[in-house]
Scaffold this motif. Sequence first.
Motif, mmCIF file in Angstrom:
data_model
loop_
_atom_site.group_PDB
_atom_site.id
_atom_site.type_symbol
_atom_site.label_atom_id
_atom_site.label_comp_id
_atom_site.label_asym_id
_atom_site.label_seq_id
_atom_site.Cartn_x
_atom_site.Cartn_y
_atom_site.Cartn_z
ATOM 1 N N HIS A 1 0.876 -1.164 0.000
ATOM 2 C CA HIS A 1 0.000 0.000 0.000
ATOM 3 C C HIS A 1 0.922 1.225 0.000
ATOM 4 O O HIS A 1 1.715 1.405 0.921
ATOM 5 C CB HIS A 1 -0.882 0.004 1.236
ATOM 6 C CG HIS A 1 -1.957 1.044 1.166
ATOM 7 N ND1 HIS A 1 -1.668 2.389 1.057
ATOM 8 C CD2 HIS A 1 -3.297 0.954 1.145
ATOM 9 C CE1 HIS A 1 -2.791 3.073 0.990
ATOM 10 N NE2 HIS A 1 -3.798 2.222 1.043
ATOM 11 N N PRO A 2 0.831 2.077 -1.026
ATOM 12 C CA PRO A 2 1.802 3.164 -1.148
ATOM 13 C C PRO A 2 1.745 4.148 0.019
ATOM 14 O O PRO A 2 2.725 4.845 0.287
ATOM 15 C CB PRO A 2 1.414 3.859 -2.460
ATOM 16 C CG PRO A 2 0.018 3.430 -2.733
ATOM 17 C CD PRO A 2 -0.143 2.069 -2.127
ATOM 18 N N GLY A 3 0.624 4.206 0.706
ATOM 19 C CA GLY A 3 0.487 5.185 1.783
ATOM 20 C C GLY A 3 0.937 4.683 3.142
ATOM 21 O O GLY A 3 0.808 5.392 4.134
ATOM 22 N N ARG A 4 1.449 3.456 3.176
ATOM 23 C CA ARG A 4 1.855 2.877 4.457
ATOM 24 C C ARG A 4 3.378 2.888 4.531
ATOM 25 O O ARG A 4 4.045 2.711 3.524
ATOM 26 C CB ARG A 4 1.311 1.454 4.529
ATOM 27 C CG ARG A 4 1.289 0.854 5.922
ATOM 28 C CD ARG A 4 0.561 -0.488 5.926
ATOM 29 N NE ARG A 4 -0.881 -0.319 6.007
ATOM 30 C CZ ARG A 4 -1.768 -0.987 5.274
ATOM 31 N NH1 ARG A 4 -1.376 -1.870 4.386
ATOM 32 N NH2 ARG A 4 -3.050 -0.761 5.416
ATOM 33 N N THR A 5 3.939 3.110 5.706
ATOM 34 C CA THR A 5 5.390 3.072 5.831
ATOM 35 C C THR A 5 5.877 1.623 5.827
ATOM 36 O O THR A 5 5.108 0.692 6.056
ATOM 37 C CB THR A 5 5.845 3.714 7.156
ATOM 38 O OG1 THR A 5 5.385 2.895 8.238
ATOM 39 C CG2 THR A 5 5.301 5.120 7.324
ATOM 40 N N ALA A 6 7.173 1.467 5.560
ATOM 41 C CA ALA A 6 7.752 0.127 5.535
ATOM 42 C C ALA A 6 7.579 -0.559 6.891
ATOM 43 O O ALA A 6 7.248 -1.736 6.976
ATOM 44 C CB ALA A 6 9.229 0.209 5.166
ATOM 45 N N ARG A 7 7.800 0.216 7.943
ATOM 46 C CA ARG A 7 7.689 -0.371 9.281
ATOM 47 C C ARG A 7 6.272 -0.874 9.536
ATOM 48 O O ARG A 7 6.067 -1.994 10.004
ATOM 49 C CB ARG A 7 8.066 0.680 10.338
ATOM 50 C CG ARG A 7 8.165 0.119 11.743
ATOM 51 C CD ARG A 7 8.410 1.207 12.775
ATOM 52 N NE ARG A 7 9.546 2.055 12.491
ATOM 53 C CZ ARG A 7 10.824 1.682 12.632
ATOM 54 N NH1 ARG A 7 11.105 0.476 13.069
ATOM 55 N NH2 ARG A 7 11.794 2.510 12.334
ATOM 56 N N HIS A 8 5.280 -0.065 9.163
ATOM 57 C CA HIS A 8 3.893 -0.481 9.367
ATOM 58 C C HIS A 8 3.513 -1.637 8.462
ATOM 59 O O HIS A 8 2.754 -2.519 8.850
ATOM 60 C CB HIS A 8 2.952 0.711 9.164
ATOM 61 C CG HIS A 8 2.970 1.667 10.310
ATOM 62 N ND1 HIS A 8 2.827 3.019 10.147
ATOM 63 C CD2 HIS A 8 3.138 1.468 11.634
ATOM 64 C CE1 HIS A 8 2.893 3.619 11.330
ATOM 65 N NE2 HIS A 8 3.094 2.695 12.236
ATOM 66 N N HIS A 9 4.044 -1.612 7.247
ATOM 67 C CA HIS A 9 3.788 -2.713 6.319
ATOM 68 C C HIS A 9 4.187 -4.035 6.975
ATOM 69 O O HIS A 9 3.406 -4.990 7.003
ATOM 70 C CB HIS A 9 4.589 -2.484 5.024
ATOM 71 C CG HIS A 9 4.567 -3.626 4.066
ATOM 72 N ND1 HIS A 9 3.507 -3.869 3.218
ATOM 73 C CD2 HIS A 9 5.469 -4.601 3.830
ATOM 74 C CE1 HIS A 9 3.765 -4.943 2.500
ATOM 75 N NE2 HIS A 9 4.950 -5.409 2.852
ATOM 76 N N LEU A 10 5.384 -4.076 7.500
ATOM 77 C CA LEU A 10 5.868 -5.317 8.105
ATOM 78 C C LEU A 10 5.095 -5.653 9.381
ATOM 79 O O LEU A 10 4.793 -6.816 9.658
ATOM 80 C CB LEU A 10 7.361 -5.199 8.409
ATOM 81 C CG LEU A 10 8.253 -5.101 7.166
ATOM 82 C CD1 LEU A 10 9.687 -4.800 7.560
ATOM 83 C CD2 LEU A 10 8.188 -6.386 6.348
ATOM 84 N N LYS A 11 4.760 -4.614 10.124
ATOM 85 C CA LYS A 11 4.076 -4.840 11.401
ATOM 86 C C LYS A 11 2.695 -5.467 11.186
ATOM 87 O O LYS A 11 2.289 -6.375 11.918
ATOM 88 C CB LYS A 11 3.942 -3.500 12.132
ATOM 89 C CG LYS A 11 3.625 -3.642 13.599
ATOM 90 C CD LYS A 11 3.749 -2.296 14.312
ATOM 91 C CE LYS A 11 2.742 -2.239 15.441
ATOM 92 N NZ LYS A 11 2.090 -0.932 15.539
ATOM 93 N N VAL A 12 1.999 -4.988 10.149
ATOM 94 C CA VAL A 12 0.667 -5.502 9.848
ATOM 95 C C VAL A 12 0.711 -7.022 9.655
ATOM 96 O O VAL A 12 -0.129 -7.759 10.185
ATOM 97 C CB VAL A 12 0.143 -4.796 8.573
ATOM 98 C CG1 VAL A 12 -0.915 -5.616 7.880
ATOM 99 C CG2 VAL A 12 -0.369 -3.407 8.909
ATOM 100 N N TYR A 13 1.737 -7.488 8.911
ATOM 101 C CA TYR A 13 1.789 -8.924 8.614
ATOM 102 C C TYR A 13 2.405 -9.711 9.761
ATOM 103 O O TYR A 13 2.046 -10.878 9.974
ATOM 104 C CB TYR A 13 2.503 -9.155 7.282
ATOM 105 C CG TYR A 13 1.792 -8.419 6.177
ATOM 106 C CD1 TYR A 13 0.497 -8.780 5.829
ATOM 107 C CD2 TYR A 13 2.352 -7.325 5.545
ATOM 108 C CE1 TYR A 13 -0.206 -8.083 4.875
ATOM 109 C CE2 TYR A 13 1.663 -6.614 4.579
ATOM 110 C CZ TYR A 13 0.383 -7.002 4.245
ATOM 111 O OH TYR A 13 -0.315 -6.302 3.310
ATOM 112 N N ALA A 14 3.302 -9.079 10.503
ATOM 113 C CA ALA A 14 3.834 -9.742 11.698
ATOM 114 C C ALA A 14 2.691 -10.017 12.670
ATOM 115 O O ALA A 14 2.605 -11.093 13.267
ATOM 116 C CB ALA A 14 4.907 -8.871 12.352
ATOM 117 N N THR A 15 1.795 -9.045 12.800
ATOM 118 C CA THR A 15 0.643 -9.223 13.688
ATOM 119 C C THR A 15 -0.245 -10.364 13.209
ATOM 120 O O THR A 15 -0.648 -11.224 13.991
ATOM 121 C CB THR A 15 -0.184 -7.920 13.739
ATOM 122 O OG1 THR A 15 0.660 -6.866 14.180
ATOM 123 C CG2 THR A 15 -1.367 -8.055 14.674
#
Lengths: 276, 298
Positions: B89-103
């Motif tokens: 998602h272009p509007g999400r940061t890399a950190r949040h991108h990874l966090k979403v899937y880690a969760t």
Amino acid sequence: MSLLRSIASEFQKVFTTRMWWLLALLLVGYVLVLAGGFGAFLGWAVRNPDAAAATGGNTGVPPGTELAPLIYTFASSIGYVFPVLLGALAVTGEFRHRTLTPTFLAEPHRSIVLGGKFVTQLVVGAGLGVAAFATSVGSGAAALAAFDFDTGLDQGDTWALIGRGVLAMALWGGIGVGLGALVPNQVAAIVIVIAFTQFVEPILRLAASFSDVTASIGRFLPGAASDALVGASFYSIMSTGSSSSLDWWQGGLVLLGIAVVATVIGGATTWRRDVT
Amino acid sequence: MAGGIPIMIEGLTKQFGPVTAVDDLSFTVEPGRVTGFLGPNGAGKTTTLRVLLGLVRATAGTATFGGTPYHDLPRPLETVGTALEATFHPGRTARHHLKVYATAAGLPAARVQQVLEMVGIAEFADRRVGGYSLGMRQRLSLAYTLIGDPGVFVLDEPINGLDPEGIKWIRGFLQALAREGRTVLVSSHLLSEVQQSVDDVVIISKGRLIKSGTLSSLELEAAPRTIVDSPDREKLSEALDEAGLAYTEGRGGFIVDEHDPGVVGRAAFLGGVELSALHRLKSGLEESFLTLVGGGEE
Ligand SMILES: Nc1ncnc2c1ncn2[C@@H]1O[C@H](COP(=O)(O)OP(=O)(O)OP(=O)(O)O)[C@@H](O)[C@H]1O
Ligand SMILES: [Mg+2]
């Protein structure tokens, strides 16, 4: 367990992009203007019927109508489009940005992902509902108090109405998820939401009210069911057939039914397609 | 880390309407080795990998991790690390991108920072991915593969878009993973791109298996050739004829069907020809790859 993780993940998805507060801001602004504005206008018009008539301003509000519920429910009667949009975007965004790939890699059980979205958007919808009602009650009560009307805030009925309004907003979030699953094309989904809520349904409701038979069908339209759930609303007072509306719990079941059926059908079709 | 598990593709067929993308494909990818999954554009590599990962439904056959389909893995991200075409998602940061899937996978949030550092994008991690360069996106994809510290890696064209330093890094990285006993499958449409880092190759074309085996077995087939040139090409060709060597004339000299430059040099010496060039044709492997897959473009 995995459903809980999926819900937590979906919450993070919502709150890590800007769409949610953009829509929340629009919702609050829209409700603020309408509830505050209409509150002030209706308060003035009812207090000064002659002056109102002189300016051609016919409020259409039958005498004796309680103004407070009418104004407070602007939150859901005009605000319901926002949880639908956010719910639909939660699904269509995954198709549009092709993030179904990482999503399904982390949780290969697709029904759990969709279930997580459904629950999340119910809660997010309820959150939008709280924001919208806080706005409509805040601005509406201020306007009413200014014209010396009863704000109704000391009555349990008013708070029950607000609670039902928040529930309606939650269910609209679920309907959004169902719509997104049925129509994964983001642009198409948005066009459908706007066209249906702003044009198609109001026209259908008006047309349905002309005969008893169509009116009994028309009350199952989602907007009509939503108004029935919440109780008083601007639309149901404007249309004469308010006597034919559903009971509040029937309205709630209709909304829940639409949300669940759309999500299940979408989940069995587009949601199961190859992700290439 | 979970142990490396073999990847098993058995009789796999996938049809998209009239198009047969993968056609009765079977091969196995062993742990502890880097396997190059090669084929020209449209050969069916991505489709095979997507079926393996449960994203695309097979028309026939199976694709499993030691017998278990991806869908049935109890902890998928901790078993298999996947980098397909980078999608965010272009509007999400890399950190949040990874966090979403880690969760979603129940992984500790602390892993996010670790993998961001491992792939070298920690300093950009709080920027929205929409503004990332191709290479940064590739690294973020790799970060996603690492988040569960899995025993199996499935990477689709991971080298695309990386700078030379990034390419060097990923080559060493893949080999290090394999040395730890993990299974590493990496696709490419160019053999030369992965040649230096793979132990095994699986070559497909038009959805069918062309060859699978060790890289050295492919090297044997490659039959390297020798390039020789002389200021006096006429005399050189006579000398080659004399020695009974087959050759074709190219722009940079004669390409001789002989892997030992010494033999060619001796032929020239016997014919008394002065040489201006004598060396082995380096692209032998790539050429034999192209021969195997039908010359690449048709
Ligand atoms: N969703 C789809 N619908 C129809 N055909 C498809 C679809 N996905 C892939 N194909 C076709 O399947 C064949 C194999 O495509 P695939 O993407 O697997 O090849 P590839 O080996 O990954 O190629 P490249 O090196 O270009 O990435 C191609 O002919 C492609 O057009
Ligand atoms: Mg590909």
